[in-house]
Motif scaffolding. Structure first.
Motif, PDB file in Angstrom:
ATOM      1  N   ALA A 125     -17.034   2.340  -1.913  1.00  0.00           N
ATOM      2  CA  ALA A 125     -15.948   1.893  -2.924  1.00  0.00           C
ATOM      3  C   ALA A 125     -14.893   1.956  -2.366  1.00  0.00           C
ATOM      4  O   ALA A 125     -13.883   1.052  -2.476  1.00  0.00           O
ATOM      5  N   GLN A 126     -14.367   2.913  -1.600  1.00  0.00           N
ATOM      6  CA  GLN A 126     -12.874   3.263  -1.028  1.00  0.00           C
ATOM      7  C   GLN A 126     -12.692   2.020   0.114  1.00  0.00           C
ATOM      8  O   GLN A 126     -11.751   1.608   0.323  1.00  0.00           O
ATOM      9  N   GLY A 127     -13.841   1.587   0.783  1.00  0.00           N
ATOM     10  CA  GLY A 127     -13.778   0.595   1.797  1.00  0.00           C
ATOM     11  C   GLY A 127     -13.198  -0.658   1.311  1.00  0.00           C
ATOM     12  O   GLY A 127     -12.457  -1.183   1.579  1.00  0.00           O
ATOM     13  N   VAL A 128     -13.898  -1.111   0.073  1.00  0.00           N
ATOM     14  CA  VAL A 128     -13.676  -2.145  -0.671  1.00  0.00           C
ATOM     15  C   VAL A 128     -12.232  -2.088  -1.215  1.00  0.00           C
ATOM     16  O   VAL A 128     -11.413  -3.024  -1.109  1.00  0.00           O
ATOM     17  N   LEU A 129     -12.040  -1.181  -1.968  1.00  0.00           N
ATOM     18  CA  LEU A 129     -10.634  -0.797  -2.499  1.00  0.00           C
ATOM     19  C   LEU A 129      -9.326  -0.994  -1.205  1.00  0.00           C
ATOM     20  O   LEU A 129      -8.455  -1.371  -1.513  1.00  0.00           O
ATOM     21  N   ASP A 130      -9.756  -0.459  -0.181  1.00  0.00           N
ATOM     22  CA  ASP A 130      -8.746  -0.510   0.891  1.00  0.00           C
ATOM     23  C   ASP A 130      -8.442  -1.770   1.363  1.00  0.00           C
ATOM     24  O   ASP A 130      -7.413  -2.413   1.481  1.00  0.00           O
ATOM     25  N   ALA A 131      -9.528  -2.693   1.594  1.00  0.00           N
ATOM     26  CA  ALA A 131      -9.368  -3.997   1.928  1.00  0.00           C
ATOM     27  C   ALA A 131      -8.770  -4.694   0.887  1.00  0.00           C
ATOM     28  O   ALA A 131      -7.856  -5.709   1.138  1.00  0.00           O
ATOM     29  N   VAL A 132      -8.983  -4.673  -0.475  1.00  0.00           N
ATOM     30  CA  VAL A 132      -8.383  -5.519  -1.451  1.00  0.00           C
ATOM     31  C   VAL A 132      -6.956  -5.320  -1.367  1.00  0.00           C
ATOM     32  O   VAL A 132      -6.251  -6.240  -1.858  1.00  0.00           O
ATOM     33  N   ALA A 133      -6.510  -4.090  -1.471  1.00  0.00           N
ATOM     34  CA  ALA A 133      -5.053  -3.396  -1.443  1.00  0.00           C
ATOM     35  C   ALA A 133      -4.185  -4.078  -0.581  1.00  0.00           C
ATOM     36  O   ALA A 133      -3.154  -4.667  -0.624  1.00  0.00           O
ATOM     37  N   LEU A 134      -4.831  -4.162   0.777  1.00  0.00           N
ATOM     38  CA  LEU A 134      -3.975  -4.694   1.922  1.00  0.00           C
ATOM     39  C   LEU A 134      -3.785  -6.166   1.772  1.00  0.00           C
ATOM     40  O   LEU A 134      -3.036  -6.726   1.896  1.00  0.00           O
ATOM     41  N   ALA A 135      -5.149  -6.758   1.046  1.00  0.00           N
ATOM     42  CA  ALA A 135      -4.971  -8.306   1.028  1.00  0.00           C
ATOM     43  C   ALA A 135      -3.692  -8.496  -0.237  1.00  0.00           C
ATOM     44  O   ALA A 135      -3.130  -9.556   0.139  1.00  0.00           O
ATOM     45  N   LEU A 136      -3.719  -7.699  -1.052  1.00  0.00           N
ATOM     46  CA  LEU A 136      -2.893  -7.820  -2.098  1.00  0.00           C
ATOM     47  C   LEU A 136      -1.414  -7.619  -1.626  1.00  0.00           C
ATOM     48  O   LEU A 136      -0.369  -8.077  -1.953  1.00  0.00           O
ATOM     49  N   ASP A 137      -1.407  -6.643  -0.703  1.00  0.00           N
ATOM     50  CA  ASP A 137      -0.077  -6.424  -0.438  1.00  0.00           C
ATOM     51  C   ASP A 137       0.435  -6.956   0.847  1.00  0.00           C
ATOM     52  O   ASP A 137       1.631  -7.392   1.035  1.00  0.00           O
ATOM     53  N   ARG A 138      -0.173  -7.846   1.759  1.00  0.00           N
ATOM     54  CA  ARG A 138       0.013  -8.459   2.939  1.00  0.00           C
ATOM     55  C   ARG A 138       0.098  -9.967   2.430  1.00  0.00           C
ATOM     56  O   ARG A 138      -0.885 -10.778   2.782  1.00  0.00           O
ATOM     57  N   HIS A 139       1.070 -10.220   1.854  1.00  0.00           N
ATOM     58  CA  HIS A 139       1.220 -11.959   1.584  1.00  0.00           C
ATOM     59  C   HIS A 139       1.515 -12.688   2.759  1.00  0.00           C
ATOM     60  O   HIS A 139       2.452 -12.236   3.613  1.00  0.00           O
ATOM     61  N   LEU A 140       0.684 -13.704   3.239  1.00  0.00           N
ATOM     62  CA  LEU A 140       1.142 -14.430   4.256  1.00  0.00           C
ATOM     63  C   LEU A 140       1.927 -15.553   4.386  1.00  0.00           C
ATOM     64  O   LEU A 140       1.857 -16.172   3.518  1.00  0.00           O
ATOM     65  N   ALA A 141       2.540 -15.706   5.568  1.00  0.00           N
ATOM     66  CA  ALA A 141       3.421 -16.874   5.791  1.00  0.00           C
ATOM     67  C   ALA A 141       2.455 -18.292   5.483  1.00  0.00           C
ATOM     68  O   ALA A 141       1.486 -18.210   6.143  1.00  0.00           O
TER      69      ALA A 141
END
Length: 64
Positions: free
Chosen positions: A42-58
């Motif tokens: 669950a922590q691995g999934v939460l970490d990946a999702v948090a980074l995807a939400l935080d890292r908006h791509l150009a």
């Protein structure tokens, strides 16, 4: 939309618009509960999702 690839070695999350444009990408730890147990998975999934939400791509960048 959010897509996940939760595996035994890492988890990847891709955030996309309804038009298919990638707007976020993140990698987390192991996401397979059989390999790591439910809490670590669950922590691995939460970490990946948090980074995807935080890292908006150009717009010129592409998701891996």
């Amino acid at each position: 939309m959010l897509g996940l690839d939760a595996g035994g070695t890492s988890t990847r999350a891709v955030l996309m618009t309804s038009q298919g444009e990638c707007v976020g990408y993140g990698v987390g730890g192991r996401g397979n509960p059989i390999a790591t147990g439910p809490d670590l998975a669950a922590q691995g999934v939460l970490d990946a999702v948090a980074l995807a939400l935080d890292r908006h791509l150009a717009p010129s960048q592409m998701c891996r």
